[in-house]
Design a protein around this motif. Structure first.
Motif, PDB file in Angstrom:
ATOM      1  N   TRP A 105       0.772  -1.273   0.002  1.00 37.33           N
ATOM      2  CA  TRP A 105      -0.024  -0.044   0.080  1.00 37.33           C
ATOM      3  C   TRP A 105       0.703   1.273   0.162  1.00 37.33           C
ATOM      4  O   TRP A 105       0.448   2.192  -0.649  1.00 37.33           O
ATOM      5  N   ALA A 106       2.036   1.164   0.508  1.00 43.21           N
ATOM      6  CA  ALA A 106       3.053   2.319   0.565  1.00 43.21           C
ATOM      7  C   ALA A 106       3.703   2.530  -0.684  1.00 43.21           C
ATOM      8  O   ALA A 106       4.304   3.651  -0.836  1.00 43.21           O
ATOM      9  N   LEU A 107       3.807   1.559  -1.568  1.00 40.15           N
ATOM     10  CA  LEU A 107       4.461   1.713  -3.063  1.00 40.15           C
ATOM     11  C   LEU A 107       3.584   2.767  -3.877  1.00 40.15           C
ATOM     12  O   LEU A 107       2.426   3.095  -3.657  1.00 40.15           O
ATOM     13  N   SER A 108       4.336   3.372  -4.920  1.00 39.96           N
ATOM     14  CA  SER A 108       3.738   3.940  -5.698  1.00 39.96           C
ATOM     15  C   SER A 108       3.357   3.048  -7.175  1.00 39.96           C
ATOM     16  O   SER A 108       4.257   2.120  -7.408  1.00 39.96           O
ATOM     17  N   ARG A 109       2.526   3.637  -7.887  1.00 31.97           N
ATOM     18  CA  ARG A 109       2.177   3.008  -9.124  1.00 31.97           C
ATOM     19  C   ARG A 109       3.545   2.832  -9.889  1.00 31.97           C
ATOM     20  O   ARG A 109       3.665   2.037 -10.677  1.00 31.97           O
ATOM     21  N   GLU A 110       4.037   4.059  -9.952  1.00 34.36           N
ATOM     22  CA  GLU A 110       5.154   4.173 -10.691  1.00 34.36           C
ATOM     23  C   GLU A 110       6.526   3.300 -10.422  1.00 34.36           C
ATOM     24  O   GLU A 110       7.056   2.906 -11.461  1.00 34.36           O
ATOM     25  N   THR A 111       6.503   2.861  -9.422  1.00 34.30           N
ATOM     26  CA  THR A 111       7.533   2.016  -8.708  1.00 34.30           C
ATOM     27  C   THR A 111       7.164   0.507  -9.433  1.00 34.30           C
ATOM     28  O   THR A 111       8.016   0.096  -9.675  1.00 34.30           O
ATOM     29  N   VAL A 112       5.896   0.110  -9.065  1.00 41.81           N
ATOM     30  CA  VAL A 112       5.660  -1.558  -9.298  1.00 41.81           C
ATOM     31  C   VAL A 112       5.269  -1.612 -10.512  1.00 41.81           C
ATOM     32  O   VAL A 112       5.384  -2.796 -11.301  1.00 41.81           O
ATOM     33  N   LEU A 113       4.461  -0.740 -11.433  1.00 37.71           N
ATOM     34  CA  LEU A 113       3.721  -0.854 -12.802  1.00 37.71           C
ATOM     35  C   LEU A 113       4.894  -1.571 -13.764  1.00 37.71           C
ATOM     36  O   LEU A 113       4.400  -2.587 -14.531  1.00 37.71           O
ATOM     37  N   PRO A 114       6.112  -1.164 -13.897  1.00 41.33           N
ATOM     38  CA  PRO A 114       7.003  -1.661 -15.172  1.00 41.33           C
ATOM     39  C   PRO A 114       7.188  -3.131 -14.766  1.00 41.33           C
ATOM     40  O   PRO A 114       7.387  -3.915 -15.672  1.00 41.33           O
ATOM     41  N   ASP A 115       7.583  -3.355 -13.392  1.00 44.97           N
ATOM     42  CA  ASP A 115       7.862  -4.805 -13.110  1.00 44.97           C
ATOM     43  C   ASP A 115       6.590  -5.794 -13.312  1.00 44.97           C
ATOM     44  O   ASP A 115       6.662  -6.840 -13.672  1.00 44.97           O
ATOM     45  N   VAL A 116       5.278  -5.289 -12.945  1.00 40.63           N
ATOM     46  CA  VAL A 116       4.178  -6.262 -13.258  1.00 40.63           C
ATOM     47  C   VAL A 116       4.021  -6.340 -14.499  1.00 40.63           C
ATOM     48  O   VAL A 116       3.331  -7.392 -15.130  1.00 40.63           O
ATOM     49  N   ARG A 117       4.043  -5.231 -15.423  1.00 41.11           N
ATOM     50  CA  ARG A 117       3.792  -5.213 -16.629  1.00 41.11           C
ATOM     51  C   ARG A 117       4.860  -6.313 -17.271  1.00 41.11           C
ATOM     52  O   ARG A 117       4.250  -6.951 -18.271  1.00 41.11           O
ATOM     53  N   GLY A 118       6.034  -6.224 -16.882  1.00 41.33           N
ATOM     54  CA  GLY A 118       6.792  -7.330 -17.448  1.00 41.33           C
ATOM     55  C   GLY A 118       6.540  -8.873 -17.154  1.00 41.33           C
ATOM     56  O   GLY A 118       6.775  -9.529 -18.103  1.00 41.33           O
ATOM     57  N   LEU A 119       5.970  -9.029 -15.903  1.00 43.65           N
ATOM     58  CA  LEU A 119       5.371 -10.483 -15.629  1.00 43.65           C
ATOM     59  C   LEU A 119       4.325 -10.792 -16.729  1.00 43.65           C
ATOM     60  O   LEU A 119       4.394 -11.649 -17.200  1.00 43.65           O
ATOM     61  N   ALA A 120       3.511  -9.755 -17.011  1.00 45.53           N
ATOM     62  CA  ALA A 120       2.460 -10.061 -17.807  1.00 45.53           C
ATOM     63  C   ALA A 120       2.810 -10.081 -19.301  1.00 45.53           C
ATOM     64  O   ALA A 120       2.038 -10.915 -19.960  1.00 45.53           O
ATOM     65  N   ASP A 121       3.728  -9.420 -19.618  1.00 40.33           N
ATOM     66  CA  ASP A 121       4.098  -9.245 -21.094  1.00 40.33           C
ATOM     67  C   ASP A 121       5.277 -10.320 -21.765  1.00 40.33           C
ATOM     68  O   ASP A 121       4.937 -10.437 -22.855  1.00 40.33           O
ATOM     69  N   SER A 122       6.025 -10.268 -20.801  1.00 38.32           N
ATOM     70  CA  SER A 122       7.145 -10.945 -21.377  1.00 38.32           C
ATOM     71  C   SER A 122       6.910 -12.703 -21.765  1.00 38.32           C
ATOM     72  O   SER A 122       6.180 -13.342 -21.128  1.00 38.32           O
ATOM     73  N   PRO A 123       7.209 -12.971 -22.974  1.00 36.98           N
ATOM     74  CA  PRO A 123       6.871 -14.282 -23.389  1.00 36.98           C
ATOM     75  C   PRO A 123       7.418 -15.349 -22.785  1.00 36.98           C
ATOM     76  O   PRO A 123       7.214 -16.404 -22.971  1.00 36.98           O
ATOM     77  N   ALA A 124       8.749 -15.004 -21.969  1.00 41.42           N
ATOM     78  CA  ALA A 124       9.340 -16.245 -21.365  1.00 41.42           C
ATOM     79  C   ALA A 124       9.067 -16.359 -19.904  1.00 41.42           C
ATOM     80  O   ALA A 124       9.937 -17.084 -19.451  1.00 41.42           O
ATOM     81  N   THR A 125       7.983 -15.765 -19.398  1.00 41.04           N
ATOM     82  CA  THR A 125       7.698 -15.922 -17.999  1.00 41.04           C
ATOM     83  C   THR A 125       7.492 -17.211 -17.569  1.00 41.04           C
ATOM     84  O   THR A 125       7.925 -17.810 -16.690  1.00 41.04           O
ATOM     85  N   GLY A 126       6.647 -17.895 -18.553  1.00 42.50           N
ATOM     86  CA  GLY A 126       6.134 -19.362 -18.312  1.00 42.50           C
ATOM     87  C   GLY A 126       7.383 -20.335 -18.178  1.00 42.50           C
ATOM     88  O   GLY A 126       7.499 -20.954 -17.255  1.00 42.50           O
ATOM     89  N   ALA A 127       8.125 -19.979 -19.310  1.00 40.95           N
ATOM     90  CA  ALA A 127       9.310 -21.084 -19.187  1.00 40.95           C
ATOM     91  C   ALA A 127      10.332 -20.746 -18.087  1.00 40.95           C
ATOM     92  O   ALA A 127      10.886 -21.687 -17.654  1.00 40.95           O
ATOM     93  N   ALA A 128      10.320 -19.454 -17.669  1.00 37.52           N
ATOM     94  CA  ALA A 128      11.240 -19.188 -16.802  1.00 37.52           C
ATOM     95  C   ALA A 128      10.882 -19.772 -15.393  1.00 37.52           C
ATOM     96  O   ALA A 128      11.407 -20.141 -14.535  1.00 37.52           O
ATOM     97  N   MET A 129       9.468 -19.571 -15.176  1.00 42.27           N
ATOM     98  CA  MET A 129       8.810 -20.479 -13.862  1.00 42.27           C
ATOM     99  C   MET A 129       9.182 -21.825 -13.777  1.00 42.27           C
ATOM    100  O   MET A 129       9.468 -22.593 -13.095  1.00 42.27           O
ATOM    101  N   ASP A 130       9.014 -22.434 -15.239  1.00 35.25           N
ATOM    102  CA  ASP A 130       9.336 -23.977 -15.056  1.00 35.25           C
ATOM    103  C   ASP A 130      10.857 -24.376 -14.911  1.00 35.25           C
ATOM    104  O   ASP A 130      11.323 -25.250 -14.417  1.00 35.25           O
ATOM    105  N   ALA A 131      11.695 -23.174 -15.609  1.00 33.25           N
ATOM    106  CA  ALA A 131      13.236 -23.376 -15.167  1.00 33.25           C
ATOM    107  C   ALA A 131      13.471 -23.457 -13.683  1.00 33.25           C
ATOM    108  O   ALA A 131      14.326 -24.178 -13.102  1.00 33.25           O
TER     109      ALA A 131
END
Length: 221
Positions: A121-147
């Motif tokens: 709750w204390a974080l800003s949107r600008e701080t967290v949005l790029p990282d969260v979008r990266g999880l959503a958008d990166s095509p290798a997220t699933g493969a990395a989780m498997d690794a």
């Protein structure tokens, strides 16, 4: 400072073959060699923390800072990690169009990021949005989780075998790579110095940015 996108993340194309911690580490090691950066200090967090420790184990790079690295869990811990984080990533992908609005609200941040931050709750949107979008958008997220979850655990490095100083930072309130794993990391990397981030979750760069920056600079000077 050089910020590296792993294959399949950011603007970097995915690997064409197997995706594993070993092959992802190979890609970073190849980049270091190709760019003439032998002896450069390396810093990573979470999976990146595991990769920089693997580089140190291979005697690639110089000083190493690993923040809340993966790979030191028990079988039960990795099962819990997989069972809880995979649905969270799936939810973030479904919610991708409304992430700016959700993360702009303290309640939304708390609901979405409770596993990752001690004080979302204390974080800003600008701080967290790029990282969260990266999880959503990166095509290798699933493969990395498997690794991470299906591949071998992190191997260690005998005393005196790493190329520089090794510093491992850990959040006292990390719910992803839980704090008891730090003892295993230090046992496997006996040359490492352990730094605890108080009131901090899995992302020290979110919960304790000034402390994380100071630790990195002091440990790689």
């Amino acid at each position: 400072m050089i910020a590296v996108d792993l294959p399949g993340f950011g603007e970097s194309p995915p690997l064409t073959g197997e995706v594993s911690i070993a092959t992802l580490t190979d890609s970073v090691a190849d980049f270091i060699r190709e760019q003439g950066l032998d002896g450069i200090s390396t810093v990573g967090q979470s999976m990146g923390g595991r990769i920089v420790l693997e580089l140190a184990r291979r005697s690639v790079g110089g000083d190493t800072v690993a923040l809340d690295p993966g790979g030191f869990w028990s079988d039960r811990e990795v099962a819990v990690f997989s069972a809880t984080l995979r649905p969270s990533i799936a939810a973030v992908r479904v919610l991708r169009p409304v992430l700016p609005a959700l993360l702009g609200n303290p309640v939304g941040r708390t609901v979405l990021l409770a596993q990752l931050s001690a004080r979302p709750w204390a974080l800003s949107r600008e701080t967290v949005l790029p990282d969260v979008r990266g999880l959503a958008d990166s095509p290798a997220t699933g493969a990395a989780m498997d690794a991470l979850t299906k591949g071998p655990k992190q191997q260690g490095a005998p005393a005196g075998s790493v190329p520089g100083r090794v510093t491992i930072g850990w959040g006292r309130r990390d719910l992803v790579t839980v704090p008891r794993q730090a003892a295993r990391a230090i046992e496997l990397f006996p040359d490492a110095v352990l730094h605890w981030f108080e009131r901090c979750g899995h992302f020290p760069q979110w919960d304790a940015p000034h402390e994380a920056t100071s630790l990195i600079l002091d440990s790689t000077a």
